[in-house]
Enzyme design. Structure first.
Site, PDB file in Angstrom:
ATOM      1  N   GLU B 203       2.082   3.393  23.838  1.00  0.00           N
ATOM      2  CA  GLU B 203       3.065   2.523  23.196  1.00  0.00           C
ATOM      3  C   GLU B 203       2.497   2.044  21.861  1.00  0.00           C
ATOM      4  OE1 GLU B 203       3.426  -0.375  26.354  1.00  0.00           O
ATOM      5  OE2 GLU B 203       1.840  -1.624  25.532  1.00  0.00           O
ATOM      6  N   HIS B 242       4.157  -6.637  26.139  1.00  0.00           N
ATOM      7  CA  HIS B 242       2.710  -6.578  26.328  1.00  0.00           C
ATOM      8  C   HIS B 242       1.989  -7.290  25.190  1.00  0.00           C
ATOM      9  CE1 HIS B 242       2.792  -2.665  28.898  1.00  0.00           C
ATOM     10  NE2 HIS B 242       3.063  -3.744  29.610  1.00  0.00           N
TER      11      HIS B 242
END
Lengths: 340, 279
Positions: B203, B242
């Protein structure tokens, strides 16, 4: 958690970084005279480009203009600092070396695009030393003692105050001093358990971290898990749609939390339809289904739901009984949503 | 890591710790002991509980530890496990302050311990053992290794390739500082004869994916790697869930990761659901 410029400067002064004399408005009283800088206190960057930083000799008028034109309520009025040169200087945790790292470059509003940034890693075992300042002062051509205070201060913000980014842009160099004309301090959300009370005692706001990020499009996005939610946003874009937000309901979301999350997205006036992509692990699909049904009773917009994983049959049944179609195939759901 | 791996659960009496101890045991994980300060002498799901790791080590042979301790004490739990020379430390806890994480990981490494996480869903060797919180129905024994920075996306991708099966699935964690990088994990899987192909789920943020790509270019990872990157539509300087999924100073953008993989000849899936056709 991003700090306002004036809050960042409270911390700067605390750790020994020099800042211009300043006053926070309101109240709009006892303002200094002479050449001043008025700066709107908002959390978004790019203020210079948007006309929200102004040099003026009439701060009251400048403030009134900004208030009227942009609806801004809070301003920092600072003495104007004549200086020869300006630089970019920041400290953050470098993920590769897993140590704090300084980034040093030429100052200005396009510093990131222009590149030419030099980095310097300083391990936590040793911390900032005077010889680091001598080295950096050769890049910045300023007195090592003034650079030392700045480096040490930024470093302390990262190590002791949990800043994930402590940035000065521009750092003004006068013949004697290094002065932080702006501040950009982002406190790592996880560090608030340690430093939250200290920040509050210094007059700095402490807000709860939010999982909701607003974007420009019209398709509301909800998912469970950051990765799956991001992947869903990206699939909407690939299918020709435009995501309106990122909202991760997190692990183990219950009915109430799902209802509130759905309502956050449904109530966004830009949102025309909502896609929810749920893969239940700890999260139970029946709780999710009830939360969705509850939210739709308050705000009704077209929704496209994918439910798989823990208690999926039950979740499916709840949604179907309430007239909501349930998808198993994510691509099919995204396709239907974009075409609708 | 196999069915004989002897596991300690740190924070075993907590809500998450006790719940997942039960699930791991039912998967077949050999959980030999747990810790919880002040609760020594009790037991959870028939697992004996000790006050400290040292006390547990006196009574049991322990190969690995899994940490469920709350964020405010989790970094200390890593140091405690490393102090007892536990070789593998899996940290499920999220929200640990990053400075504490980096100090604890540094200490663990200096004691030759491997740390997975923090903010990790753990790891699973299907049909052997699971040290984590993964939904076991998504996995089956096979030849694919999966390395992921995200929890739910790991389960999703595991299930997509379930008919082929997995040798080892590792969620390395979504924090900015983690104990084991994508590259380190890929090298381990490259050396592991039970893995034939590797799927990497990355990511935005950081440069771990770029470092893997450059190693693949140099021939340091030889097995076939297939990648998927999340965060194409993420705006700059916004954290996407996150703690580690944020782009600062232009480092670790979606484009830089995709371009690095393409230069290294790695096939990149546009969506998680495309991965299976690239195997």
């Amino acid at each position: 958690m991003k700090l306002y410029e004036y809050e960042g400067k409270i911390l700067f002064r605390k750790v020994g970084i020099e800042t211009p004399k300043a006053k926070l408005v309101p109240p709009i009283e006892n303002l200094p005279s002479g050449k001043l800088v008025v700066k709107a206190q908002i959390l978004e960057g790019g203020r210079g480009k948007r006309g929200l930083v102004k040099v003026t000799e009439n701060p009251v008028e400048t403030i009134k203009e900004m208030e009227a034109k942009y609806g801004i309520e809070s301003f920092l009025v600072e003495e104007f600092i004549p200086h020869e040169r300006e630089y970019y200087l920041s400290c953050l945790i470098d993920r590769d070396t897993q140590e704090p790292m300084f980034a040093i470059g030429k100052g200005g509003i396009n510093v990131e695009e222009e590149g030419g940034i030099i980095t310097k890693v300083v391990p936590t075992e040793r911390g900032v030393k005077f010889f680091d300042a001598i080295e950096v002062s050769k890049l910045i051509s300023a007195k090592p003692s003034s650079i030392y205070s700045v480096l040490k201060g930024l470093y302390d913000l990262v190590v002791d105050y949990g800043a994930e980014l402590a940035e000065i842009n521009p750092l003004a160099i006068t013949n004697e001093k290094a002065i932080a004309l702006d501040s950009k301090v982002i406190i790592e959300d996880n560090s608030l358990i340690r430093v939250g009370d200290t920040l509050k005692s210094l007059g700095i706001h402490v807000s709860k971290p939010s999982a909701y990020v607003e974007l420009d499009g019209d398709v509301g996005i909800i998912g469970n898990g950051a990765g799956l939610t991001m992947a869903t946003m990206d699939m909407v874009k690939l299918a020709g749609g435009s995501p309106a937000d990122f909202l991760d309901v997190g692990g183990g979301a219950d009915r109430t939390h799902v209802r509130e999350s759905m309502l956050t997205v449904l109530r966004n006036p830009k949102v025309k339809k909502v896609i929810a992509n749920i893969y239940g692990g700890i999260t139970r699909c029946d709780e999710v289904a009830y939360g969705i049904v509850d939210a739709l009773k308050e705000v009704n917009k077209p929704v496209f739901i994918r439910l798989s994983g823990t208690n999926e049959e039950e979740g499916e049944r709840i949604l179907r009984n309430n007239g909501v179609k349930v998808y198993k195939n994510v691509m099919e759901m995204v396709g239907d949503a974009i075409r609708s | 890591m196999d069915k004989n791996t002897r596991v300690l659960v740190q924070g075993i009496t907590g809500r998450e710790g006790s719940f997942h101890t039960k699930l791991m045991k039912s998967y077949g994980t050999k959980i030999v002991a747990g810790t919880s300060p002040g609760k020594g002498g009790s037991s959870v799901n028939e697992v004996p509980v000790y006050d400290t790791v040292k006390e547990a080590m006196k009574e049991h042979e322990i190969d690995a530890s899994i940490i469920f301790v709350p964020a405010s004490n989790a970094a200390d739990a890593i140091i405690e496990a490393a102090d007892s020379e536990i070789k593998l430390i899996v940290v499920i806890t999220e929200h640990i302050p990053v400075v504490e994480t980096l100090r604890a990981i540094k200490y663990a490494k200096s004691n030759s311990s491997t740390v997975i996480g923090p903010n990790s869903p753990g790891l699973i060797a299907p049909a052997e053992t699971m040290l984590g919180i993964m939904p076991s129905m998504a996995f089956s024994k096979g030849k694919i290794g999966i390395i992921s920075r995200s929890g739910t996306l790991t389960y999703e991708v595991a299930e997509i390739v379930k008919s082929v099966g997995q040798s080892l699935v590792v969620g390395i964690g979504g924090d900015p500082i983690i104990g084991t990088s994508i590259l380190e994990m890929a090298k381990m899987m490259d050396d592991d004869p039970s893995t034939e192909e590797i799927i990497v789920i990355g990511e935005i943020g950081g440069t771990m994916e770029e470092r893997l790509a450059s190693s693949i270019s140099k021939g340091e990872v030889k097995k076939k790697v297939i990648a998927y990157m999340a965060g194409m539509t993420a705006p700059r300087e916004k954290r996407m869930g996150h703690a580690g999924a944020v782009v600062y100073m232009g480092m670790g953008t979606f484009e830089s990761k995709i371009n690095a993989f393409k230069r290294a000849g790695v096939k990149v899936a546009k969506t998680p659901y495309e991965i299976k056709s690239l195997l």
